[in-house]
Design a protein around this motif. Sequence first.
Motif, PDB file in Angstrom:
ATOM      1  N   THR A  93      56.224 102.246  50.675  1.00 24.54           N
ATOM      2  CA  THR A  93      56.244 101.919  52.266  1.00 24.54           C
ATOM      3  C   THR A  93      57.480 102.255  52.744  1.00 24.54           C
ATOM      4  O   THR A  93      58.514 101.952  52.097  1.00 24.54           O
ATOM      5  N   ASP A  94      57.664 102.981  53.825  1.00 22.38           N
ATOM      6  CA  ASP A  94      58.920 103.671  54.369  1.00 22.38           C
ATOM      7  C   ASP A  94      58.764 103.575  55.778  1.00 22.38           C
ATOM      8  O   ASP A  94      57.957 104.422  56.497  1.00 22.38           O
ATOM      9  N   MET A  95      59.434 102.576  56.197  1.00 23.65           N
ATOM     10  CA  MET A  95      59.212 102.477  57.863  1.00 23.65           C
ATOM     11  C   MET A  95      60.723 102.451  58.533  1.00 23.65           C
ATOM     12  O   MET A  95      61.461 102.138  58.189  1.00 23.65           O
ATOM     13  N   GLN A  96      60.648 103.229  59.798  1.00 23.17           N
ATOM     14  CA  GLN A  96      61.592 103.470  60.702  1.00 23.17           C
ATOM     15  C   GLN A  96      61.531 103.285  62.028  1.00 23.17           C
ATOM     16  O   GLN A  96      60.182 103.358  62.422  1.00 23.17           O
ATOM     17  N   THR A  97      62.503 102.502  62.806  1.00 23.46           N
ATOM     18  CA  THR A  97      62.263 102.449  64.358  1.00 23.46           C
ATOM     19  C   THR A  97      62.006 103.860  65.067  1.00 23.46           C
ATOM     20  O   THR A  97      62.768 104.796  64.215  1.00 23.46           O
ATOM     21  N   PRO A 129      48.133  92.139  49.845  1.00 22.44           N
ATOM     22  CA  PRO A 129      47.940  93.343  51.031  1.00 22.44           C
ATOM     23  C   PRO A 129      48.585  93.110  52.343  1.00 22.44           C
ATOM     24  O   PRO A 129      48.433  93.949  53.131  1.00 22.44           O
ATOM     25  N   THR A 130      48.919  91.853  52.580  1.00 23.50           N
ATOM     26  CA  THR A 130      49.623  91.672  54.006  1.00 23.50           C
ATOM     27  C   THR A 130      50.944  92.211  54.104  1.00 23.50           C
ATOM     28  O   THR A 130      51.529  92.345  55.134  1.00 23.50           O
ATOM     29  N   ARG A 131      51.369  92.429  53.089  1.00 22.37           N
ATOM     30  CA  ARG A 131      52.805  93.085  52.938  1.00 22.37           C
ATOM     31  C   ARG A 131      53.000  94.471  52.419  1.00 22.37           C
ATOM     32  O   ARG A 131      52.074  95.031  51.720  1.00 22.37           O
ATOM     33  N   GLY A 132      53.975  95.230  53.026  1.00 21.42           N
ATOM     34  CA  GLY A 132      54.278  96.458  52.374  1.00 21.42           C
ATOM     35  C   GLY A 132      54.547  96.463  51.167  1.00 21.42           C
ATOM     36  O   GLY A 132      55.404  95.912  50.670  1.00 21.42           O
ATOM     37  N   GLY A 133      53.856  97.313  50.277  1.00 22.24           N
ATOM     38  CA  GLY A 133      54.272  97.599  48.641  1.00 22.24           C
ATOM     39  C   GLY A 133      55.120  98.662  48.629  1.00 22.24           C
ATOM     40  O   GLY A 133      55.588  99.426  49.452  1.00 22.24           O
ATOM     41  N   GLY A 146      44.957 109.345  54.044  1.00 21.67           N
ATOM     42  CA  GLY A 146      44.708 109.170  52.665  1.00 21.67           C
ATOM     43  C   GLY A 146      44.637 107.825  52.325  1.00 21.67           C
ATOM     44  O   GLY A 146      43.890 106.827  53.045  1.00 21.67           O
ATOM     45  N   ASP A 147      45.299 107.230  51.259  1.00 20.45           N
ATOM     46  CA  ASP A 147      45.103 105.763  50.850  1.00 20.45           C
ATOM     47  C   ASP A 147      46.047 105.175  51.601  1.00 20.45           C
ATOM     48  O   ASP A 147      46.279 103.755  51.350  1.00 20.45           O
ATOM     49  N   MET A 148      47.214 105.550  52.611  1.00 16.64           N
ATOM     50  CA  MET A 148      48.179 104.808  53.140  1.00 16.64           C
ATOM     51  C   MET A 148      47.902 104.921  54.673  1.00 16.64           C
ATOM     52  O   MET A 148      46.846 105.439  55.203  1.00 16.64           O
ATOM     53  N   VAL A 149      48.555 104.009  55.526  1.00 20.09           N
ATOM     54  CA  VAL A 149      48.439 104.166  56.960  1.00 20.09           C
ATOM     55  C   VAL A 149      49.826 104.505  57.473  1.00 20.09           C
ATOM     56  O   VAL A 149      50.941 104.187  57.173  1.00 20.09           O
ATOM     57  N   TYR A 150      49.605 105.746  58.219  1.00 22.28           N
ATOM     58  CA  TYR A 150      50.679 106.064  59.119  1.00 22.28           C
ATOM     59  C   TYR A 150      50.958 105.344  60.532  1.00 22.28           C
ATOM     60  O   TYR A 150      49.716 105.453  61.338  1.00 22.28           O
ATOM     61  N   ILE A 151      51.922 104.647  60.719  1.00 17.84           N
ATOM     62  CA  ILE A 151      51.958 103.727  61.922  1.00 17.84           C
ATOM     63  C   ILE A 151      52.822 104.281  62.949  1.00 17.84           C
ATOM     64  O   ILE A 151      53.929 104.408  62.643  1.00 17.84           O
ATOM     65  N   GLY A 194      58.765 111.142  60.402  1.00 16.61           N
ATOM     66  CA  GLY A 194      59.203 110.182  59.108  1.00 16.61           C
ATOM     67  C   GLY A 194      59.364 108.913  59.414  1.00 16.61           C
ATOM     68  O   GLY A 194      59.253 108.341  60.660  1.00 16.61           O
ATOM     69  N   GLY A 195      59.272 107.781  58.558  1.00 21.66           N
ATOM     70  CA  GLY A 195      59.538 106.517  58.454  1.00 21.66           C
ATOM     71  C   GLY A 195      58.262 105.581  59.296  1.00 21.66           C
ATOM     72  O   GLY A 195      58.529 104.682  59.890  1.00 21.66           O
ATOM     73  N   GLY A 196      57.125 106.175  58.783  1.00 18.80           N
ATOM     74  CA  GLY A 196      55.823 105.421  59.332  1.00 18.80           C
ATOM     75  C   GLY A 196      54.907 105.256  58.375  1.00 18.80           C
ATOM     76  O   GLY A 196      53.873 104.837  58.668  1.00 18.80           O
ATOM     77  N   ASP A 197      55.287 105.359  57.083  1.00 16.30           N
ATOM     78  CA  ASP A 197      54.332 105.067  55.762  1.00 16.30           C
ATOM     79  C   ASP A 197      54.203 103.635  55.419  1.00 16.30           C
ATOM     80  O   ASP A 197      55.087 103.138  54.997  1.00 16.30           O
ATOM     81  N   TRP A 198      52.767 103.327  55.759  1.00 11.71           N
ATOM     82  CA  TRP A 198      52.536 101.644  55.033  1.00 11.71           C
ATOM     83  C   TRP A 198      51.546 101.761  54.080  1.00 11.71           C
ATOM     84  O   TRP A 198      50.592 102.028  54.168  1.00 11.71           O
ATOM     85  N   ILE A 199      51.991 101.260  52.937  1.00 11.93           N
ATOM     86  CA  ILE A 199      51.091 101.114  51.766  1.00 11.93           C
ATOM     87  C   ILE A 199      50.963  99.690  51.425  1.00 11.93           C
ATOM     88  O   ILE A 199      51.998  98.929  51.170  1.00 11.93           O
TER      89      ILE A 199
END
Length: 303
Positions: A105-109, A98-102, A135-140, A87-92
């Motif tokens: 967005t759910d990011m963790q270290t 669009p240069t920022r997460g909307g 899908g329409d997001m990026v998993y980072i 978890g904590g890798g979702d960037w929308i």
Amino acid sequence: MNPNVIMTCAITGAGDTADKNPNVPVTPKQIAADCIAAAKAGASVAHIHVRDPETGGISHSTEHFREVMERVREADTDIVMNITAGGGGDWIPDAVDPTRGGPGTDMQTPAERHAPVGELLPELCTLDCGSLNFGDMVYINTADWLREHARLVQAAGVKPELECFDLGHVWFARQLQKEGLLDGDPLFQLCLGIPWGAEADTETMLAMRNKLPENANWAAFGIGRHQMPMVAQAMLLGGHVRVGLEDNLYLSKGVPATNAGLVEKACGIIDNLGGRVMTPAETRAHLKLRDPKTGQTVTGGEA
């Protein structure tokens, strides 16, 4: 063909599915109950996410994971526990900038992703082996993040399940093994059918399987209507299987599923193909997992 099959039941994901099927468990109590029901239906492993009990949305709470683990461990039905650490890798992208997460967005270290695993020490945890257009997001999940996360899992003594959503993820998992960040025989999960990763078909599964290390254990799953065909295909190609409401909401067209119902259906497929599902105890021995009661690695007695 693999005649002795480990069956994972993915109990509940993090997606917006609770409103689509009333059987999707949301609270820790419901998730634990479904783990137990899946075990009674024949599952070897329960793979768990947790959700916010109030909203049904994403939760990374160690306390929610703890409650699920304790409820399952206190039951009289055994099952191997596999906590998500992906978890904590979702960037929308934000709609305006669009240069920022909307929103969403759910990011963790890596350390934050690992926290429930490091504290609760399940037998298994997932390690998602790369980034993906999900899908329409990026998993980072960058290469250096993965290396850091693999070190944390290794230090905790928990076996990682290497989730691979595309062929390049298998390549990087082999690199982790080459760098000494994976102990013992690696365990792979080939994740098929998620836009825009690996497709859920025989050719893709076979291509990914053929790139695995020689000492690998592996499983595969497909999402939605591909779930049961991929159960049969994985078994026939020598692998293990996964079903559950995280990946598929329907038992048949228009019929909402339960986790236990999906496990029972998959058990029938395995039985009809001449195989059997391994017990949790056999699974621990086969994968050389840590016994939750003794803390010692289980060896021998493989099916």
